[in-house]
Design a protein around this motif. Structure first.
Motif, PDB file in Angstrom:
ATOM      1  N   GLY A 161       0.816  -1.209   0.000  1.00 52.50           N
ATOM      2  CA  GLY A 161       0.000   0.000   0.000  1.00 52.50           C
ATOM      3  C   GLY A 161       0.846   1.254   0.000  1.00 52.50           C
ATOM      4  O   GLY A 161       0.545   2.233  -0.696  1.00 52.50           O
ATOM      5  N   ALA A 162       1.937   1.238   0.803  1.00 52.42           N
ATOM      6  CA  ALA A 162       2.842   2.391   0.832  1.00 52.42           C
ATOM      7  C   ALA A 162       3.540   2.583  -0.507  1.00 52.42           C
ATOM      8  O   ALA A 162       3.730   3.707  -0.981  1.00 52.42           O
ATOM      9  N   ILE A 163       3.912   1.484  -1.153  1.00 52.55           N
ATOM     10  CA  ILE A 163       4.596   1.559  -2.446  1.00 52.55           C
ATOM     11  C   ILE A 163       3.716   2.223  -3.497  1.00 52.55           C
ATOM     12  O   ILE A 163       4.180   3.022  -4.320  1.00 52.55           O
ATOM     13  N   THR A 164       2.405   1.913  -3.470  1.00 56.80           N
ATOM     14  CA  THR A 164       1.507   2.429  -4.506  1.00 56.80           C
ATOM     15  C   THR A 164       1.207   3.915  -4.364  1.00 56.80           C
ATOM     16  O   THR A 164       0.555   4.493  -5.238  1.00 56.80           O
ATOM     17  N   LEU A 165       1.656   4.542  -3.265  1.00 55.90           N
ATOM     18  CA  LEU A 165       1.437   5.983  -3.113  1.00 55.90           C
ATOM     19  C   LEU A 165       2.059   6.761  -4.267  1.00 55.90           C
ATOM     20  O   LEU A 165       1.438   7.682  -4.816  1.00 55.90           O
ATOM     21  N   ASN A 166       3.282   6.413  -4.627  1.00 46.83           N
ATOM     22  CA  ASN A 166       3.999   7.164  -5.663  1.00 46.83           C
ATOM     23  C   ASN A 166       4.572   6.275  -6.749  1.00 46.83           C
ATOM     24  O   ASN A 166       5.396   6.737  -7.548  1.00 46.83           O
ATOM     25  N   ASN A 167       4.161   5.001  -6.777  1.00 48.68           N
ATOM     26  CA  ASN A 167       4.752   4.082  -7.739  1.00 48.68           C
ATOM     27  C   ASN A 167       3.690   3.176  -8.343  1.00 48.68           C
ATOM     28  O   ASN A 167       2.583   3.027  -7.813  1.00 48.68           O
ATOM     29  N   SER A 168       4.055   2.545  -9.435  1.00 48.51           N
ATOM     30  CA  SER A 168       3.204   1.545 -10.063  1.00 48.51           C
ATOM     31  C   SER A 168       3.132   0.302  -9.182  1.00 48.51           C
ATOM     32  O   SER A 168       4.041   0.032  -8.385  1.00 48.51           O
ATOM     33  N   TRP A 169       2.066  -0.466  -9.350  1.00 45.93           N
ATOM     34  CA  TRP A 169       1.936  -1.726  -8.600  1.00 45.93           C
ATOM     35  C   TRP A 169       3.077  -2.680  -8.927  1.00 45.93           C
ATOM     36  O   TRP A 169       3.388  -3.574  -8.144  1.00 45.93           O
ATOM     37  N   ARG A 170       3.722  -2.480 -10.075  1.00 46.49           N
ATOM     38  CA  ARG A 170       4.808  -3.375 -10.474  1.00 46.49           C
ATOM     39  C   ARG A 170       6.010  -3.256  -9.530  1.00 46.49           C
ATOM     40  O   ARG A 170       6.789  -4.208  -9.382  1.00 46.49           O
ATOM     41  N   VAL A 171       6.153  -2.109  -8.881  1.00 46.29           N
ATOM     42  CA  VAL A 171       7.273  -1.911  -7.951  1.00 46.29           C
ATOM     43  C   VAL A 171       7.133  -2.843  -6.742  1.00 46.29           C
ATOM     44  O   VAL A 171       8.134  -3.171  -6.093  1.00 46.29           O
ATOM     45  N   ILE A 172       5.916  -3.282  -6.452  1.00 40.78           N
ATOM     46  CA  ILE A 172       5.721  -4.266  -5.370  1.00 40.78           C
ATOM     47  C   ILE A 172       6.546  -5.512  -5.663  1.00 40.78           C
ATOM     48  O   ILE A 172       7.210  -6.077  -4.776  1.00 40.78           O
TER      49      ILE A 172
END
Length: 513
Positions: free
Chosen positions: A202-213
């Protein structure tokens, strides 16, 4: 209590063992050898280091299994044509990415476990997590639905090996009276991987694409592989004994002029030790879980795992959309909601480990120092209350649009119950069927995945037809019924274990102690 060096016994296939002497001293089960390379003789700090790395591996197994669900709306839009995507159709299709990987996580272990039993833990750790790393990168790169689905199916297959490696490793290095706490750590790591994965995602999706997960997960898997390669030796060990006059099996020592010597560090880094750790054929070990699942204790423990994991997977795959629809939560806000689930998982460690051990020890003392596996079961009474309550709170909170903390507390209670009840029931079956503990674990994981897949795949339509309160109340009733079966298991489980081994339909699973 003191440990009496010579008062040691082997585990038996039916789980009844003498853990205390008449004077109250501890009896070690299984019996350690005099070899310093025997994992039972490793130092306590190193044993717990191995357990921690193992638990990190278990956490990573579910990190990517569930973490990306927090971005399910974005994933659906990405695969369905952007903002014009029909989410009502696409979200169930994208949910299939996660339910199928949950299925292959369990069923794949039918193939992994025979290899683990035959060739040891270390090679499968390295091979499976390398495959997990590759499929994590693949999942992050895929742009087509079919490619992503295939990647997720294989991701589940490779990551699932950790589910059976964990209990095998813990059983290798810890004595029977120590396993409850170590297994509680394992179950927390497996369950909290969902919560931690969703929070971080959830924190990653703040400023990044879901792919960064997936890139984040791949980095952590890479770190894990390095730790395994350079710091975790093989934990499987061929332990041999000679019968002696005192009634206890004794270790067959090395020649007198060559006292046991610890292997040099570089030798512990070999992918294969060159040994095999069972004489059973791969085929026999593959089919054995299909017989073990028919044994009443194993079947009951599988139902416990299936209900709690199946409903948890269903809720975790739908919660992001639910919280967006009811509370207008962003993926980041929805992810933070899983802190309740994380807290529940943390509290399950003492409730499933030390509390379960304390209950078992109480009944062991009352039974003259003789431990029966069923002595752990009364501790599950806690989850009989918290699991149904958690499901009802989640459903009522959503349907009646109560304060968002209501469904979050519900998630926390479900997570707590999963960690506590699954730990109690799993360790119970490991105690009861020690010589085939690996196949017992696989029987539960594989059939849990099949049953859980059915539960999670039908949950969305179930809720849509009946409404949140009715559907979640029905789930609560099912879960309560399954957990309450611990009562007859406590009183008649020992008799059932001995009686069921004589059934013709399960005779092909017989093993040697």
């Amino acid at each position: 209590m003191a440990t009496k060096g010579r008062d040691v016994v082997e585990e038996t296939s039916l789980g009844r063992v003498q853990l205390l002497t008449e004077s109250g001293e501890r009896i070690l089960v299984p019996k350690p050898s005099s070899d310093p390379n025997d994992p039972l003789n490793w130092s306590t700090p190193f044993k717990y280091y191995v357990a921690i790395v193992t638990c990190f591996g278990m956490l990573m197994c579910t990190f990517l299994a569930a973490g990306p669900t927090v971005a399910i709306v974005q994933i659906a839009k990405d695969f369905g044509g952007g903002t014009t995507a029909n989410l009502a159709i696409l979200i169930p299709q994208v949910s299939f990415f996660f339910t199928t990987s949950a299925l292959t996580q369990g069923t794949g272990n039918l193939l992994w476990q025979p290899l683990i039993n035959k060739h040891g833990r270390r090679p499968i750790y390295i091979i499976s997590f390398t495959g997990y790393l590759i499929t994590a990168v693949w999942s992050g790169l895929s742009t087509g639905y079919t490619s992503e689905l295939v990647a997720r199916i294989l991701l589940g297959f490779f990551s699932g090996a950790g589910e059976c490696l964990g209990p095998a490793t813990i059983t290798d290095v810890f004595f029977l009276h120590e396993r409850g706490t170590a297994m509680a750590m394992y179950n927390f790591a497996t369950g909290s991987g969902v919560s931690i994965g969703i929070i971080i995602s959830g924190a990653i999706t703040l400023n990044n694409s879901w792919r960064v997960i997936y890139w984040t997960g791949a980095i952590m898997i890479g770190v894990l592989i390095i730790l395994i390669i350079f710091t975790i030796p093989e934990t499987a060990y061929n332990r041999s004994y000679d019968d002696s006059d005192d009634g206890y099996p004794q270790y067959s020592p090395l020649p007198i002029d060559l006292p046991p010597q610890k292997k040099p560090y570089w030798r512990t880094l070999s992918l294969f030790t060159g040994e095999t750790y069972t004489q059973d054929s791969l085929w026999k070990m593959f089919v054995r879980p299909f017989g073990l699942i028919l044994l009443p204790p194993v079947l009951w423990a599988t139902l416990v795992m299936s209900a709690l994991v199946g409903f948890t997977v269903a809720l975790s795959s739908a919660f992001a959309n639910d919280f967006q629809r009811v509370y207008s939560f962003t993926p980041f806000q929805a992810g933070l909601g899983f802190f309740g689930s994380l807290v529940g998982g943390i509290l399950a460690i003492p409730a499933g480990g030390p509390v379960g051990e304390a209950v078992a020890n109480y009944f062991t003392v009352r039974n003259g120092g003789v431990r029966e596996p069923e002595f752990r079961l009364p501790a599950i009474a806690i989850s009989v209350i918290t699991a149904p309550l958690g499901l009802i709170l989640y459903g009522a909170g959503l349907q009646y649009k109560l304060n968002f903390m209501v469904p979050i507390i519900g998630l926390g209670l479900v997570s707590f119950s999963g960690g506590q009840a699954i730990n109690i029931s799993l360790v119970y079956t490991l105690d009861a069927y020690g010589p085939v503990s690996g196949e017992v674990t696989i029987a539960q994981l594989a059939f849990k995945s099949v049953i859980g897949f059915g539960l999670s795949a039908t949950t969305n339509s179930w809720i849509a037809q009946a409404g949140e309160v009715v559907a979640l109340s029905e789930m609560a009733a099912i879960t309560a019924l399954v957990l309450l079966l611990a009562i007859p298991m406590f009183f008649w489980g020992a008799r059932l274990r001995r009686w069921s081994l004589g059934w013709k339909v399960v005779r092909f699973i017989q093993w040697e102690n």
